[in-house]
Design a protein around this motif. Sequence first.
Motif: not given
Length: 104
Positions: A17-18, A34-39, A65-74
């Motif tokens: 997501v980052i 990096f995005m494709i590899a991460s997914f 984890i993805g939703a909360a983590g993405g929001a925290i990183v944002g």
Amino acid sequence: MAWILLIIAGLFEMLAVIMMNQWHRQKSKTVLSFMIASFALSFLFLSNALETIPMSMGYAIWTGIGAAGGAIVGILFYNESKSAKRIFFIALIILAVVGLKLLG
């Protein structure tokens, strides 16, 4: 071991997501790679974790984890809103993920 794989899958989901956010800022082959590899790694670890963990619980935790983590990183790195309401609901997601783990 499956729970560790699930957490790793969630972390790769966050990274993907980052990278998606970064792709909107800078359209480069490196970011896209990096995005494709991460997914791909996220799905690989999720798939392995779901061999042991029930799908409904594993998918919910992975998504949380993805939703909360993405929001925290944002909030931390992209100057997104730090409102009390937003933080409250992010905390609810985290509590729900912990609750699912405790019940499972």
